[in-house]
Design a protein around this motif. Structure first.
Motif, PDB file in Angstrom:
ATOM      1  N   ALA A   1       0.852  -1.188   0.000  1.00  0.00           N
ATOM      2  CA  ALA A   1       0.000   0.000   0.000  1.00  0.00           C
ATOM      3  C   ALA A   1       0.895   1.247   0.000  1.00  0.00           C
ATOM      4  N   PRO A   2       1.326   1.690  -1.182  1.00  0.00           N
ATOM      5  CA  PRO A   2       2.280   2.806  -1.254  1.00  0.00           C
ATOM      6  C   PRO A   2       1.811   4.091  -0.567  1.00  0.00           C
ATOM      7  N   ASP A   3       0.496   4.302  -0.478  1.00  0.00           N
ATOM      8  CA  ASP A   3      -0.021   5.534   0.127  1.00  0.00           C
ATOM      9  C   ASP A   3      -0.133   5.476   1.646  1.00  0.00           C
ATOM     10  N   ILE A   4       0.078   4.302   2.215  1.00  0.00           N
ATOM     11  CA  ILE A   4      -0.054   4.151   3.661  1.00  0.00           C
ATOM     12  C   ILE A   4       0.998   5.019   4.362  1.00  0.00           C
ATOM     13  N   LYS A   5       0.611   5.596   5.478  1.00  0.00           N
ATOM     14  CA  LYS A   5       1.539   6.393   6.276  1.00  0.00           C
ATOM     15  C   LYS A   5       2.002   5.543   7.450  1.00  0.00           C
ATOM     16  N   ILE A   6       3.300   5.633   7.752  1.00  0.00           N
ATOM     17  CA  ILE A   6       3.867   4.840   8.838  1.00  0.00           C
ATOM     18  C   ILE A   6       4.560   5.772   9.829  1.00  0.00           C
ATOM     19  N   ILE A   7       4.160   5.665  11.080  1.00  0.00           N
ATOM     20  CA  ILE A   7       4.829   6.391  12.156  1.00  0.00           C
ATOM     21  C   ILE A   7       5.564   5.359  12.998  1.00  0.00           C
ATOM     22  N   GLY A   8       6.868   5.488  13.039  1.00  0.00           N
ATOM     23  CA  GLY A   8       7.681   4.593  13.845  1.00  0.00           C
ATOM     24  C   GLY A   8       7.627   4.987  15.305  1.00  0.00           C
ATOM     25  N   CYS A   9       7.603   4.000  16.174  1.00  0.00           N
ATOM     26  CA  CYS A   9       7.597   4.230  17.621  1.00  0.00           C
ATOM     27  C   CYS A   9       8.634   3.301  18.231  1.00  0.00           C
ATOM     28  N   SER A  10       9.646   3.877  18.880  1.00  0.00           N
ATOM     29  CA  SER A  10      10.683   3.025  19.438  1.00  0.00           C
ATOM     30  C   SER A  10      11.422   3.724  20.568  1.00  0.00           C
ATOM     31  N   THR A  11      12.045   2.917  21.404  1.00  0.00           N
ATOM     32  CA  THR A  11      12.913   3.474  22.445  1.00  0.00           C
ATOM     33  C   THR A  11      14.280   3.810  21.860  1.00  0.00           C
TER      34      THR A  11
ATOM     35  N   PHE B   1       6.443   8.820  24.682  1.00  0.00           N
ATOM     36  CA  PHE B   1       5.916   9.974  23.971  1.00  0.00           C
ATOM     37  C   PHE B   1       4.649  10.448  24.667  1.00  0.00           C
ATOM     38  N   THR B   2       4.221  11.652  24.318  1.00  0.00           N
ATOM     39  CA  THR B   2       3.016  12.225  24.932  1.00  0.00           C
ATOM     40  C   THR B   2       1.863  12.163  23.935  1.00  0.00           C
ATOM     41  N   LYS B   3       0.683  12.389  24.448  1.00  0.00           N
ATOM     42  CA  LYS B   3      -0.504  12.453  23.598  1.00  0.00           C
ATOM     43  C   LYS B   3      -0.331  13.547  22.542  1.00  0.00           C
ATOM     44  N   ASP B   4       0.155  14.706  22.955  1.00  0.00           N
ATOM     45  CA  ASP B   4       0.354  15.810  22.015  1.00  0.00           C
ATOM     46  C   ASP B   4       1.345  15.449  20.918  1.00  0.00           C
ATOM     47  N   GLN B   5       2.421  14.752  21.274  1.00  0.00           N
ATOM     48  CA  GLN B   5       3.406  14.348  20.265  1.00  0.00           C
ATOM     49  C   GLN B   5       2.768  13.423  19.231  1.00  0.00           C
ATOM     50  N   ILE B   6       1.947  12.494  19.699  1.00  0.00           N
ATOM     51  CA  ILE B   6       1.279  11.573  18.765  1.00  0.00           C
ATOM     52  C   ILE B   6       0.352  12.339  17.833  1.00  0.00           C
ATOM     53  N   LEU B   7      -0.475  13.208  18.393  1.00  0.00           N
ATOM     54  CA  LEU B   7      -1.446  13.934  17.575  1.00  0.00           C
ATOM     55  C   LEU B   7      -0.761  14.896  16.594  1.00  0.00           C
ATOM     56  N   LYS B   8       0.316  15.552  17.018  1.00  0.00           N
ATOM     57  CA  LYS B   8       1.060  16.444  16.110  1.00  0.00           C
ATOM     58  C   LYS B   8       1.711  15.647  14.986  1.00  0.00           C
ATOM     59  N   THR B   9       2.209  14.474  15.305  1.00  0.00           N
ATOM     60  CA  THR B   9       2.850  13.642  14.286  1.00  0.00           C
ATOM     61  C   THR B   9       1.825  13.151  13.270  1.00  0.00           C
ATOM     62  N   ILE B  10       0.638  12.808  13.726  1.00  0.00           N
ATOM     63  CA  ILE B  10      -0.441  12.418  12.802  1.00  0.00           C
ATOM     64  C   ILE B  10      -0.752  13.579  11.857  1.00  0.00           C
ATOM     65  N   SER B  11      -0.837  14.787  12.398  1.00  0.00           N
ATOM     66  CA  SER B  11      -1.125  15.966  11.564  1.00  0.00           C
ATOM     67  C   SER B  11      -0.038  16.201  10.525  1.00  0.00           C
ATOM     68  N   LYS B  12       1.196  15.853  10.861  1.00  0.00           N
ATOM     69  CA  LYS B  12       2.295  16.000   9.892  1.00  0.00           C
ATOM     70  C   LYS B  12       2.149  15.028   8.734  1.00  0.00           C
ATOM     71  N   VAL B  13       1.839  13.758   9.043  1.00  0.00           N
ATOM     72  CA  VAL B  13       1.793  12.750   7.979  1.00  0.00           C
ATOM     73  C   VAL B  13       0.461  12.725   7.236  1.00  0.00           C
ATOM     74  N   LEU B  14      -0.580  13.212   7.881  1.00  0.00           N
ATOM     75  CA  LEU B  14      -1.905  13.289   7.245  1.00  0.00           C
ATOM     76  C   LEU B  14      -2.441  14.713   7.385  1.00  0.00           C
ATOM     77  N   PRO B  15      -1.844  15.661   6.671  1.00  0.00           N
ATOM     78  CA  PRO B  15      -2.224  17.063   6.844  1.00  0.00           C
ATOM     79  C   PRO B  15      -3.636  17.388   6.374  1.00  0.00           C
ATOM     80  N   GLN B  16      -4.234  16.500   5.595  1.00  0.00           N
ATOM     81  CA  GLN B  16      -5.582  16.755   5.081  1.00  0.00           C
ATOM     82  C   GLN B  16      -6.632  16.471   6.161  1.00  0.00           C
ATOM     83  N   GLN B  17      -6.387  17.011   7.353  1.00  0.00           N
ATOM     84  CA  GLN B  17      -7.315  16.888   8.480  1.00  0.00           C
ATOM     85  C   GLN B  17      -7.606  15.452   8.885  1.00  0.00           C
TER      86      GLN B  17
END
Length: 130
Positions: free
Chosen positions: A73-83, A106-122
């Protein structure tokens, strides 16, 4: 936020944490997996918009998994999460298909901001209805 997401991490409590944060913001969790092999099957079956992907897992690590997911799925967005907070590894992850990378904890805000970066179309779903 109307996104369909999946969570892949071998730690159940982290899967639950991410699920709760993103769901509380309006996202719809289409499934979770605890290793790379399960992640591939999950993505094939559900085609989420976004996958939260751990780097260190049994059976297939995050980099190997990301390469396969981007082929499927080339359009899929992937956010890596690691220590692991290592610049060389993070660069390898991005080359493999990670769109962003969060270092645990990570914090809730970090997760939500990162989602907004990879999926800017709201956060609108690109794969059908939620």
């Amino acid at each position: 936020m109307k996104i369909r997401f999946a969570v892949v991490d071998d730690a159940a409590f982290l899967r639950e944490l991410i699920k709760n944060i993103v769901s509380s913001a309006g996202g719809v969790c289409v499934g979770e997996a605890e290793n790379g092999d399960e992640a591939v099957k999950l993505v094939q079956a559900t085609l989420p918009d976004l996958v939260f992907l751990d780097m260190v897992m049994p059976q297939r690590n995050g980099i190997e998994t990301a390469k396969i997911l981007k082929e499927l799925a080339p359009d899929i967005k992937i956010i890596g999460c690691s220590t692991i907070d290592n610049d060389a590894l993070i660069e390898k992850a991005k080359e493999a298909g990670f769109d962003e990378y969060l270092t645990k904890p990570f914090t809730k805000d970090q997760i939500l901001k990162t989602i907004s970066k990879v999926l800017p179309q709201q956060g609108e779903s690109t794969h059908g209805r939620t």
